[in-house]
Design an enzyme around this catalytic site. Structure first.
Site, PDB file in Angstrom:
ATOM      1  CB  THR A   1       5.963  16.956   5.136  1.00 52.35           C
ATOM      2  OG1 THR A   1       5.138  16.389   6.156  1.00 52.35           O
ATOM      3  CG2 THR A   1       7.407  16.605   5.435  1.00 52.35           C
TER       4      THR A   1
ATOM      5  NE  ARG B   1      -0.445  18.230   9.318  1.00 48.54           N
ATOM      6  CZ  ARG B   1      -0.368  17.031   8.745  1.00 48.54           C
ATOM      7  NH1 ARG B   1       0.100  16.003   9.440  1.00 48.54           N
ATOM      8  NH2 ARG B   1      -0.755  16.852   7.504  1.00 48.54           N
TER       9      ARG B   1
ATOM     10  CB  SER C   1      -3.353  14.931   7.747  1.00 54.34           C
ATOM     11  OG  SER C   1      -3.410  13.770   6.954  1.00 54.34           O
ATOM     12  CG  HIS C   2      -2.303  11.116   9.946  1.00 52.53           C
ATOM     13  ND1 HIS C   2      -1.698  12.070   9.154  1.00 52.53           N
ATOM     14  CD2 HIS C   2      -1.333  10.639  10.756  1.00 52.53           C
ATOM     15  CE1 HIS C   2      -0.414  12.152   9.462  1.00 52.53           C
ATOM     16  NE2 HIS C   2      -0.155  11.299  10.441  1.00 52.53           N
TER      17      HIS C   2
ATOM     18  CE  LYS D   1      -2.532  20.305   2.419  1.00 60.82           C
ATOM     19  NZ  LYS D   1      -1.913  19.096   1.858  1.00 60.82           N
TER      20      LYS D   1
ATOM     21  CG  ASP E   1      -6.544  10.825   6.322  1.00 63.26           C
ATOM     22  OD1 ASP E   1      -7.285  10.918   5.325  1.00 63.26           O
ATOM     23  OD2 ASP E   1      -5.540  11.533   6.488  1.00 63.26           O
TER      24      ASP E   1
ATOM     25  CG  ASP F   1      -6.545  15.461   5.114  1.00 61.75           C
ATOM     26  OD1 ASP F   1      -6.298  14.271   5.382  1.00 61.75           O
ATOM     27  OD2 ASP F   1      -5.749  16.190   4.493  1.00 61.75           O
TER      28      ASP F   1
ATOM     29  CG  ASP G   1      -4.422  13.219   2.876  1.00 61.78           C
ATOM     30  OD1 ASP G   1      -4.707  12.522   3.857  1.00 61.78           O
ATOM     31  OD2 ASP G   1      -3.521  14.097   2.901  1.00 61.78           O
ATOM     32  NE  ARG G   2      -1.689  10.574   6.016  1.00 56.79           N
ATOM     33  CZ  ARG G   2      -0.477  10.456   6.519  1.00 56.79           C
ATOM     34  NH1 ARG G   2      -0.068   9.299   7.010  1.00 56.79           N
ATOM     35  NH2 ARG G   2       0.342  11.484   6.558  1.00 56.79           N
TER      36      ARG G   2
ATOM     37  CB  THR H   1       8.512  11.399   3.351  1.00 61.94           C
ATOM     38  OG1 THR H   1       8.998  10.056   3.377  1.00 61.94           O
ATOM     39  CG2 THR H   1       7.128  11.436   3.962  1.00 61.94           C
TER      40      THR H   1
ATOM     41  CD  GLU I   1       3.791  10.559   0.827  1.00 59.54           C
ATOM     42  OE1 GLU I   1       4.573  11.474   0.585  1.00 59.54           O
ATOM     43  OE2 GLU I   1       2.886  10.633   1.679  1.00 59.54           O
ATOM     44  CD  GLU I   2       5.498   4.827   5.200  1.00 56.44           C
ATOM     45  OE1 GLU I   2       4.888   3.999   5.902  1.00 56.44           O
ATOM     46  OE2 GLU I   2       5.648   6.006   5.516  1.00 56.44           O
ATOM     47  CB  SER I   3       2.501   7.544   5.502  1.00 56.92           C
ATOM     48  OG  SER I   3       2.633   8.454   4.424  1.00 56.92           O
TER      49      SER I   3
ATOM     50  CE  LYS J   1      -1.015  11.850   2.380  1.00 58.27           C
ATOM     51  NZ  LYS J   1      -0.025  12.929   2.238  1.00 58.27           N
TER      52      LYS J   1
ATOM     53  NE  ARG K   1       5.780   9.003  10.236  1.00 60.94           N
ATOM     54  CZ  ARG K   1       4.727   9.016  11.043  1.00 60.94           C
ATOM     55  NH1 ARG K   1       4.464   7.943  11.773  1.00 60.94           N
ATOM     56  NH2 ARG K   1       3.949  10.078  11.138  1.00 60.94           N
TER      57      ARG K   1
END
Length: 542
Positions: free
Chosen positions: A18, A22, A112-113, A125, A276, A278, A280-281, A343, A362-364, A375, A495
């Protein structure tokens, strides 16, 4: 400088998920691995005469990978690459630079995270000219190219000095090293009332921002402490480190435990946040109260008009399917469109580009708006600060008023990590096979209203995405969703998303796990999680 054409052969498993490809860092450091994937990117999108953005979150191998990518860009005929100083760029900042400079896309080096370090995770990416992640059609083409690649192109050259801002050249390609923070910070000043936020800090408002030794540290220090006047030391863990200081840079109550302990302590500041790897969260916490990502999205949508950049109102609100329906209730009250997507932030791109949505989430722990096509963790924090500065209430008071008006969607996510892939696939296959017979069954006192495997038809381009998560929905509005995540690098992550609606006025102040207990039990029973995986409890609860 010589352009070398290196023979190579396909390497199995280079299929982007997504958010890009990775893998464990030693895999990326393996012979031809990074080069094969980067050449496949350039073969698909083309490089000759084009301009790209390049940067990453500073994790281990970020600096070396940047030099390889620059030499390959030059060898493939790129005209210019804009690279963050030290090869550093947060993901939202990279998206902004792509859009600001009208480039042909960008390569972002991040997982990311996920943890970073010599034995941990790395990722690459490609983002499109709109600043957003490459859509499925493009990533599938990149994957196909990795399965047939026979050579890659690279310039023989010494490493470029990426530590200093300025322009240099590499085999005829212009390389512009830029301040990674400046343009992003300037954008934030156009969206939010920095004067009101400064006044709030000057009045004694206290905050803690935990950047988890990841990329948002320099952004947070510059914006929160230098431009907004937050007290020195407000930003902790603000120096990006290749291994994130040994931290797991995922901003949730489990991995940001130090922040949670502080926010629930006797001397808690007024507001807490974390970001996080990178950038974005985000996680948002008030004094003595945790804000779920689903609730955060809903509150931001309901109050966005208080920030100058959104004073004209929202065009629509979009959420990923596993995210709670709380934002839908806000959109209905505002009389604007609301959208439910699979997602993956790339699914929001068409809605944003078409002007159908302004805020997405997103819920994440991901929230953002049409200012970029990713994000944006720090953006969400700043919007919360803008709302707090105008409403002059605590986080707890804002949440209480929101639930009293819209009702409360109790919500939680349970993660079961590093499950053997074959066991996870077998469990999901069995559940999918049972879906057709579930309607009308009574489980844990709840009647199943519907069950399906979520499919999405993009309202803008008509593209269809299937098998996006198994949903079991009950007549009282409760539901659970199960899906396998594509963001891990080892085994499968299951999840489990859980939701139960309380319309109020009673039942709005329960512990979420207690409120969700019947839904949790139903999910475990219907999916036969213990039977297939041997797991009886999640690794992470958010």
């Amino acid at each position: 400088m010589t352009i070398r054409i290196i023979p190579t052969t396909p390497i199995a498993g280079q299929k982007p998920g997504t958010s890009g490809l990775r893998k464990k860092t030693p895999v990326f450091m393996g012979h031809h691995y990074l080069e094969n994937f980067v050449q496949s990117i350039f073969d698909v999108v083309g490089a000759a005469g084009k301009t790209f953005v390049l940067g990453g979150d500073g994790r281990y191998f970020n600096d070396r990978a940047a030099q390889v990518i620059l030499r390959m860009a030059a060898a493939n005929g790129a005209a210019r690459v804009i690279v963050g100083q030290g090869a550093i760029l947060s993901t939202p900042a990279a998206s902004h630079l792509i859009r600001l400079n009208k480039t042909d896309g960008g390569i972002i080096m991040s997982a990311s995270h996920n943890p970073g370090g010599p034995e941990e995770d790395f990722g690459v990416k490609f983002n499109m000219p709109n600043g957003g992640p490459a859509p499925e059609g493009v990533t599938e083409a990149m994957y196909r190219r990795t399965t047939e690649i026979t050579e890659y192109r690279i310039v023989e050259a010494q490493d470029l000095d990426l530590s200093r801002v300025g322009r240099t050249a590499l085999a005829g390609m212009v390389v512009d090293v830029v301040d990674p923070v400046a343009d992003y910070a300037a954008l934030m000043e156009t969206l939010f009332d920095f004067g009101a936020i400064r006044a709030m800090f000057a009045s004694g408002f206290r905050m803690r921002m935990d950047s988890m030794c990841a990329v948002t540290g320099p952004y947070a220090v510059e914006i929160l402490e230098r431009r907004l006047g937050a007290a020195p030391g407000t930003c902790v863990n603000a120096v990006p480190l290749p291994d994130f200081g040994g931290m797991h840079p995922d901003p949730n109550p489990t991995w940001a435990k130090a922040l949670m302990d502080e926010m629930f302590g006797d001397a808690a500041p007024d507001f807490g946040a974390a970001s996080d790897g990178d950038g974005d969260r985000n996680m948002v916490v008030g004094r003595g109260i945790y804000v779920s990502p689903s609730d955060s999205l809903a509150v931001l949508a309901a109050n966005a008009h208080l920030a100058p950049g959104y004073a004209q109102g929202l065009k629509g609100v979009a959420r990923s399917m596993p995210t709670s329906a709380a934002a839908d209730r806000v959109a209905a009250a505002l009389g604007i469109g609301h959208y439910e997507t699979p997602t993956g932030w790339k699914f929001f791109g068409n809605l944003l580009d078409a002007g159908r949505a302004t805020i997405c989430g997103e819920e994440s722990f991901g929230t953002g708006s049409d200012h970029v096509r990713e994000k944006d963790g720090l953006w969400a924090v700043l919007l919360w600060l803008n709302i707090l500065s105008v409403r002059k209430q605590t986080v707890a008071e804002i949440l209480a008023e929101h639930w009293a008006r819209f009702g409360r969607n109790y919500y939680s996510r349970h993660d079961f990590e590093a499950i053997a892939t074959e066991k996870a696939d077998a469990m999901m296959g069995a559940l999918r096979g049972a879906l057709a017979g579930l309607k009308g069954q009574v489980v844990e006192g709840m009647v199943i209203a519907a069950a399906d495997d979520f499919a999405y038809t993009d309202p803008v381009d008509g593209s269809v995405s299937t098998k996006q998560g198994v949903r079991v929905m009950f007549e009282d509005g409760s539901r659970f969703v199960l899906r396998l995540s594509g963001t891990g690098t080892e085994g499968a992550t299951l999840r489990m998303y859980l939701e139960r609606f309380a319309p109020g006025p009673d039942g709005l102040d329960l512990d979420p796990q207690a409120a969700l207990a019947p839904v949790i039990a139903a999910a475990h029973g219907l999916a036969r999680i213990a039977e297939f995986t041997g797991r009886t409890a999640p690794d992470v609860v958010t």
